[in-house]
Structure formats: structure tokens, C-alpha cells
Scaffold this active site. Structure first.
Site, PDB file in Angstrom:
ATOM      1  CB  SER A 160      -7.812   4.087   3.002  1.00 33.04           C
ATOM      2  OG  SER A 160      -6.875   3.293   3.753  1.00 33.04           O
ATOM      3  CB  SER A 189      -8.334   1.131   5.650  1.00 33.38           C
ATOM      4  OG  SER A 189      -9.034   2.406   5.761  1.00 33.38           O
ATOM      5  CE  LYS A 205      -3.753   2.210   2.704  1.00 35.31           C
ATOM      6  NZ  LYS A 205      -4.757   2.163   4.024  1.00 35.31           N
TER       7      LYS A 205
END
Length: 442
Positions: free
Chosen positions: A146, A170, A77
Site C-alpha cells: 500500500s 506494503s 505516507k
């Protein structure tokens, strides 16, 4: 028909790599072939390094086995620092940012033999502004956030595992929307050093894979705990079915999956009981939001004070709300959270795990944002280990999962029971096909 290499689960691929039945170069090339086929549609990545990944794979193939993740390609990420790739945190403020070192969890994965092939899309500082990523099950829909790119990359067979983080929902929500297993361990179980902070009391590192054993493999490395791999479970788990006080916001597909799971697990021998809804839990969603806003206004002080014009209106509103909360109010909020955490953790004297909604329902349309985090806020606030277990399908043909929650610091037991539960849910909902075949891919 043989499975394409890029569709191998992390554990199966790891075993083949350990036995030298598969080379790291073959696996990396298969993953990049899938990325080249689908990335223009899915938009899961912010940066890729094909040549460097292939060179690393060839180096591993020539040498001794590096560790349990030897030769496994992973996505990271874009909230996590990486020494060899740009790290932008989902913000134009960091367009040219190149960290000087890896985040601790990235370093642990590399040290165990994993190959970082690229950075995956995150929302702006892991908040609400959606990136370009689309849901691999249907590109008209959101992948969640996210950790949108990580969930989508795993769901679309681009990599067998990808790192993510959760401050509200997330990991669990995008895992539910994309139809993969998402694991959020106990708060602090995986080191956060080198990961852009949003809320110090809440930020938790985890990841995405295609099965519980797959996430357990990576958890064993990043948590330095071999017990995570001990997934054999012969007991009859005591499962508390917890609707949460947000149940009125659950859509029909989530309610159906919840009822279906209770029936399946009861028939499989589990002890299944409904957990009464404590009235004081009505404040937990707002309590989490207030703690997150206060701590975000602190963590992003530089961005808020020096680069406000480059922040989206959504995050500006969060930071502004957080700046209005006093330190005294924040301390009281933390105390309330601690009191609720202690009461909930006591439930695990009666139940081995809880089963609750992962999200309100199927993924929303992409132009409506990343979805509502309300069904995970409390579990993040409490810091408890949780997993999304995908097994059902909603009216649009999109995945629906449920969230399995365990006792604090009992991640190994939570993973073992999750593997038991998921195996039975999948067997009952799709008895003639494998988990990887439940939802068609493009």
C-alpha cells in the site's frame, strides 16, 4: 559527471549537510525540481508544501545542526498524521481531515532535523484499492501497495527517504517492484502512535531509501538505537535460503534471482544452505489473512458502521469477512501464530539471516492492481525484521529483489548483514555501475 543533488542517497546527503558542504535549501529545491518534472507522470503525492519546506530549510541553514537528519527532505505516507498537511488515509471519508498533531515517527524525524515536503499516496486504509501512482521504471506498471507513493517517490529520486507501513506486504512488495531498499523493522520497533490502524497485531512502521545504510540512518532515529549505524560486518554470514511454500507462485525471474543470489553469496564466503519447508507453513498465508481481517473489522468499525457507502467493494469484503470471525477463533489464530513464530525464531540459532522471495516477480500492469502480498504475509505475522534488496532485472526490464529476514529484535545485526549481502549482490550483478544507476529513470 557530478550527481544531481536530488539523486544523493540519504547518508551521503546527511554527511554533506552536517559538514555544511550542502545547504538544506539547495537539496529541497533539487527535490522539488524533480517532483515538478515527473509528478504528472508518477502521481506519487497527495499533498506538497514547497514554500513551508523551503522556509524550514532556510531556518535550518541559519541555525545550529539539529540532529542526524538535519536538512534531509522526506515523504510521509498519507496514513500518518501530520499537523501541517491533510491526512486522508486513502479514503474520501477523510477528504477534509486535518490532524492536530504529528504521528510519533514523523515527530521523531522532524526532531532530528528532517523536512517533511509532502504526503505520499497510500491505498485505501493501506489495503488493496490502488491509487493513481505509477511505477517510475515503467509507467505502465504498478508500484505495488500500500505504500505506493513512498516507494515511487524514492525510486524516482524525488526524496532520499520516505516513511511507509506494512500490515501484509506494503513495504517489501512496492520496494521490490520499484527497485529500492525497503525496511520493515521488528514489530513495534518504531512507534505507531498517530498512524491509522488496520490490524493491531500486524501494523509495522518502516520506510524506503536507496541503500541499506540510508534506511539504517532513519531507523537509528526512529528506533532510538545508534547500533543501527554500525554496519561493519567482517564475518561469514550463515544464510538460510527459504523458498517458502508459496514457491509454486514464484515467476521465473524470482527463481532466477534466488539461484543467482545463492551462488554469488556462496562465492563471497557466506555459508549458504537451503532451509527445509515445514509442512505447517502452508496455513500461514490464510492465518495472516484471517487475523488481519478480524482486526481490520475492529479498527475500522466507525468507517464500516457510519460510512459504508464511501468504502470500496474490496475493503467492504475484507471487513465483512472479518466480522464473521469470532473472538474465540481470533484468539486461537493468535496462539497458532505465536507457536509458529517461536519455531521460526529458533531457526536463527542455526542461521544469521534468511533469504526469501520479496514478491512473485516483476510488477504487474497498473490496471491489474498492486500485486499479491503472499510472500511477505508470514514475516509480517511473525513480526521479524526484513528488507527488500533489489539487484536483478526481469524480462520486462523491471526490478526484482529478494527479502532478507532477521531474528526478532536483532534489527542492528540484520541491517549489518543486509549491507554485506546487498553490496556483494550489486557488485556481482552490475560491477561497473553504482546501485543508483542499475535502472534508468525518466
Amino acid at each position: 559527471m557530478s550527481t544531481a543533488l536530488n539523486r544523493l542517497g540519504a547518508l551521503e546527503a546527511a554527511r554533506k549537510l552536517q559538514r555544511r558542504e550542502l545547504t538544506a535549501e539547495q537539496l529541497v529545491r533539487a527535490c522539488f525540481a524533480r517532483i515538478e518534472q515527473r509528478e504528472n507522470t508518477i502521481h506519487a503525492w497527495t499533498a506538497l508544501q514547497k514554500q513551508a519546506a523551503l522556509e524550514r530549510a532556510q531556518e535550518l541553514d541559519r541555525g545550529a545542526l539539529r540532529g542526524p537528519l538535519h536538512g534531509l527532505p522526506i515523504g510521509v505516507k498519507d496514513l500518518f498524521d501530520t499537523v501541517d498537511l491533510p491526512t486522508r488515509y486513502g479514503s474520501p471519508i477523510y477528504e477534509r481531515h486535518r490532524p492536530g498533531l504529528d504521528a510519533a515517527c514523523v515527530a521523531l524525524c522532524r526532531g532530528a532535523g528532517a523536512i517533511v515536503i509532502g504526503k505520499t499516496v497510500t491505498t485505501e486504509f493501506a489495503t488493496y484499492l490502488a491509487g493513481p501512482t505509477r511505477n517510475p521504471r515503467n509507467e505502465a506498471y504498478s508500484p505495488g501497495g500500500s505504500s505506493s507513493g513512498s516507494a515511487a517517490a524514492v525510486a524516482d529520486d524525488m526524496v532520499p527517504f520516505a516513511l511507509g507501513s506494512q500490515t501484509a506486504a506494503s513495504i517489501i512488495r512496492p520496494a521490490s517492484y520499484c527497485g529500492v531498499v525497503g525496511f520493515k523493522p521488528t514489530f513495534g520497533g518504531i512507534p505507531r502512535a498517530g498512524v491509522k490502524s488496520l490490524a493491531e497485531s500486524l501494523d509495522t512502521i518502516g520506510g524506503f531509501a536507496r541503500s541499506v545504510p540510508d534506511v539504517a540512518l532513519f531507523a537509528s532515529v526512529m528506533m532510538r538505537d545508534p547500533r543501527m549505524l554500525e554496519l561493519a560486518y567482517d564475518g561469514k554470514p550463515r544464510i538460510g535460503m527459504y523458498r517458502t511454500l508459496q514457491w509454486r507462485h514464484a515467476q521465473a525471474e524470482t527463481k532466477e534471482a534466488y539461484a543467482q543470489a545463492a551462488a554469488i553469496l556462496s562465492r563471497a564466503g557466506a555459508i549458504v544452505e537451503e532451509v527445509p519447508l515445514p509442512p505447517d507453513h502452508c496455513v500461514l498465508v490464510q492465518l495472516h489473512a484471517d487475523i488481519m481481517a478480524f482486526e481490520a473489522s475492529q479498527a475500522l468499525a466507525y468507517e464500516r458502521l457510519e460510512h459504508a457507502a464511501q468504502l470500496s467493494p474490496k475493503i467492504q469484503a475484507i471487513l465483512e469477512a472479518g466480522s464473521r470471525i469470532t473472538a474465540e477463533e481470533h484468539i486461537k489464530n493468535l496462539a497458532r501464530a505465536a507457536e509458529s513464530r517461536a519455531r521460526v525464531n529458533a531457526w536463527f540459532d542455526q542461521y544469521d539471516v534468511l533469504l526469501a522471495p520479496s514478491a512473485s516477480g516483476e510488477a504487474p500492469f497498473a490496471d491489474l492492481g498492486t500485486g499479491d502480498p503472499q510472500f511477505s504475509r508470514a514475516w509480517t505475522l511473525f513480526g521479524q525484521p526484513s528488507l527488500n534488496l533489489p539487484f536483478a532485472t526481469g524480462p520486462q526490464g523491471l526490478p526484482v529483489g529478494l527479502q532478507l529476514v532477521g531474528r526478532l529484535h536483532s534489527d542492528h545485526q540484520t541491517l549489518a548483514i543486509a549491507a554485506w549481502v546487498h553490496q556483494r549482490l550489486l557488485a556481482a550483478s552490475a560491477p561497473d555501475i553504482g546501485a543508483a544507476d542499475i535502472w534508468p529513470r525518466g
